[in-house]
Design an enzyme around this catalytic site. Structure first.
Site, short mmCIF file in Angstrom:
data_model
loop_
_atom_site.label_atom_id
_atom_site.label_comp_id
_atom_site.label_asym_id
_atom_site.label_seq_id
_atom_site.Cartn_x
_atom_site.Cartn_y
_atom_site.Cartn_z
N ASP A 177 0.90 -1.14 0.00
CA ASP A 177 0.00 0.00 0.00
C ASP A 177 0.94 1.19 0.00
O ASP A 177 1.57 1.48 1.01
CB ASP A 177 -0.87 0.00 1.26
CG ASP A 177 -1.87 1.14 1.23
OD1 ASP A 177 -1.45 2.29 0.94
OD2 ASP A 177 -3.06 0.91 1.49
N HIS A 178 1.08 1.85 -1.13
CA HIS A 178 2.21 2.80 -1.23
C HIS A 178 2.04 3.99 -0.28
O HIS A 178 3.01 4.66 0.03
CB HIS A 178 2.45 3.24 -2.67
CG HIS A 178 1.51 4.28 -3.19
ND1 HIS A 178 0.23 3.99 -3.59
CD2 HIS A 178 1.66 5.61 -3.36
CE1 HIS A 178 -0.36 5.10 -3.99
NE2 HIS A 178 0.47 6.11 -3.86
N HIS A 240 -5.87 2.73 1.14
CA HIS A 240 -5.09 3.86 1.68
C HIS A 240 -5.77 4.52 2.88
O HIS A 240 -5.15 4.74 3.92
CB HIS A 240 -4.86 4.92 0.60
CG HIS A 240 -4.28 4.38 -0.67
ND1 HIS A 240 -3.31 3.42 -0.68
CD2 HIS A 240 -4.52 4.67 -1.97
CE1 HIS A 240 -2.99 3.14 -1.94
NE2 HIS A 240 -3.72 3.88 -2.75
C1 BG6 Z 1 -3.47 4.88 -6.34
C2 BG6 Z 1 -4.83 4.96 -6.99
O1 BG6 Z 1 -3.42 3.79 -5.46
O2 BG6 Z 1 -3.21 6.07 -5.64
C3 BG6 Z 1 -4.91 6.17 -7.89
O3 BG6 Z 1 -5.06 3.78 -7.74
C4 BG6 Z 1 -4.53 7.43 -7.14
O4 BG6 Z 1 -6.24 6.32 -8.43
C5 BG6 Z 1 -3.19 7.22 -6.45
O5 BG6 Z 1 -4.45 8.48 -8.07
C6 BG6 Z 1 -2.84 8.42 -5.59
O6 BG6 Z 1 -1.55 8.26 -5.11
P1 BG6 Z 1 -0.64 9.49 -4.76
O7 BG6 Z 1 0.62 8.89 -4.22
O8 BG6 Z 1 -0.44 10.26 -6.02
O9 BG6 Z 1 -1.40 10.29 -3.74
#
Ligand code: BG6
Length: 492
Positions: A177-178, A240
């Protein structure tokens, strides 16, 4: 001595994620010396590319980092391309031989990281073959990194998990989960557990409500094909947002080890209230963006985007209320919202404290109410935190006004802070699963999301599109908080 030793096998090596995130992150680890002589990467995908062509792709993906040419070439030399049909057993035999050869050439001690960066419907079949074709090694470590979406609902996630577990044990599985790799998400624990003045107030006696906002200004862009099957609930809330809520709500772990943290996360998630269908209809609001002209730029309806059904019911916005039913949080709503095409790209948490028992400055102010104390954790685009407090207005009398104590990292510090993927890849190389998601966490957040999906599936969203691009979502998202006597702190 920091050098890590491993072979990466990336399934989906020609894809968008590999190019935008994985290759640049691996390169940054290379620049910092974590990856040096003893690593290699096999990229697999269907297309019939040569190694030479692949090397160019790798170098192109580094363009934003403005690398030194010789260094980029030396890095790209560690990459090998294999054209691979994931359902074809013979291709895994070729892959096994290539992996063995590279293991020898780079002295990789049998350490392997398998990265699933492609369509999730193939995860099961790939993982099965990794075992049956003996690509998993006996000598070193075998770690599986899995991208989201991990399933489409609880049932499919469970099936996928069982498939994976036939080849890998839980401690070999790194579900990404980044958001857990983001600097300020990691800082939530430091702010909570490193500061007595905060942790001692961190409960339902002092906190009125908690707000988590993940707003994006972009629309679905080129990802509508996937997004149509997911929607904001599955794309952002189930993973997230739920993870951020969990970090905010969990009890202090005994130590800051992966195991202790994981235990606390799982424990608090067990207290997450799973709505009934009727509750879900009340507690969750969905939205879909409509057209607008902003700064002379014409933005169209979600429903007019490529690959989107003209009567699509997919939500591009969600706002809702999560509740943890335990001693610490009973009675404190966690309001969450996320959406595409909102006013700003902003990720933040606002913790709204209860009022003092009595406002003794009433007579001196125009307002009956003091402003509540708010602790804001800024996650992106700026990083830091702020505390809103009340102070006396300069001059005669005793009128009060809110003042902001604000801390932001300097732009320089944040530019050097490791990007989320870089951090998580290094964690996986180190065997540290603190910032990855355990199956028990996922299972519970799916149970939670499933009910809301079921509630929505019962009736089509008659009012879509119900918010204009560039706004902060439908009115119902404000009404949701108003019902509990609250309002969104972040209101650009
Ligand atoms: C991803 C989603 O996990 O996270 C995307 O699939 C979203 O739809 C993105 O745009 C947002 O990530 P960040 O790091 O740009 O806030």
């Amino acid at each position: 001595q920091n050098e890590k030793v491993a072979l990466f096998i990336i399934f989906g090596g020609s894809g968008d994620l590999a190019r935008r995130k994985l290759y640049p992150s691996l390169f940054r680890l290379y620049q910092k010396g974590y990856l040096k002589d003893h690593f290699a990467v096999v990229g697999t995908a269907r297309r019939p590319w040569t190694n030479e062509y692949y090397h160019n792709i790798i170098k192109e993906s580094l363009a934003d980092l403005k690398p030194d040419d010789a260094q980029a070439t030396a890095f790209a030399d560690h990459f090998y391309y294999q054209s691979h049909d994931v359902t074809n057993t013979e291709h895994y035999v070729v892959l096994r031989d290539l992996a063995a050869k590279l293991d020898q050439k780079y002295q990789l001690n049998g350490n392997r990281i398998y990265y699933m960066a492609m369509s999730p419907r193939f995860f099961g079949v790939i993982v099965g073959h990794l075992k049956s074709e003996q690509i998993l090694t006996d000598a070193g470590f075998n770690r599986l990194i899995i991208e989201k979406p991990f399933g489409h609902d609880f049932q499919s996630a469970k099936e996928l998990n069982s498939e994976i577990r036939t080849s890998f044990s839980e401690d070999q599985i790194y579900r990404i989960d980044h958001y857990l790799g983001k600097e300020m998400v990691q800082n939530i624990s430091a702010i909570r557990f490193g500061n007595n003045i905060i942790e001692s107030l961190w409960n339902n006696r002092y906190i009125d409500n908690i707000q988590i906002t993940l707003s994006e200004s972009l629309g679905v862009e080129e990802r509508a094909g996937y997004y149509e099957t997911a929607g904001a609930m599955r794309d952002m809330v189930q993973n997230h947002i739920s993870q951020i809520a969990t970090l905010l709500a969990m009890e202090p772990p005994v130590s800051f080890s992966a195991e202790d943290i994981r235990n606390e996360k799982i424990k608090v998630l067990r207290s997450l209230h799973i709505d009934t269908i009727e509750e879900a209809k009340r507690n969750f609001v969905r939205g879909q963006y409509g057209a607008a002209t902003i700064d002379g730029q014409q933005l169209d309806n979600y429903r007019d985007a490529d690959q989107v059904a003209t009567d699509s019911n997919t939500e591009t916005f969600v706002a809702g209320k999560m509740e943890f039913e335990n001693f610490r949080w009973s009675g404190v709503p966690f309001f969450v919202r996320t959406g595409k095409r909102l006013a700003q790209k902003a990720t933040r948490v606002d913790i709204v404290f209860k009022q003092v028992p009595q406002n003794i400055f009433k007579a001196a102010s125009d307002n009956d109410e003091l402003a509540p104390n708010v602790l804001t954790i800024y996650i992106e685009p700026t990083e830091g935190f702020g505390l809103r407090a009340n102070a006396k207005q300069i001059g005669q009398g005793y009128a009060t006004r809110p003042v902001d104590l604000d801390f932001r990292h300097s732009a320089r510090a944040t530019a050097n802070s490791p990007e989320a993927y870089e951090r998580l890849l290094l964690d996986a190389l180190n065997g540290d699963s603190t910032n990855f998601t355990h199956w028990d966490e996922l299972a519970q957040t799916w149970r939670f999301a499933d009910v809301i999906e079921q509630a929505w599936a019962q009736e089509p969203a008659a009012d879509f599109p119900n918010y204009v691009s560039g706004s902060m979502g439908p009115k119902a998202a404000d009404e949701l908080l108003a019902r509990d006597g609250a309002k969104w702190v972040f209101d650009p």
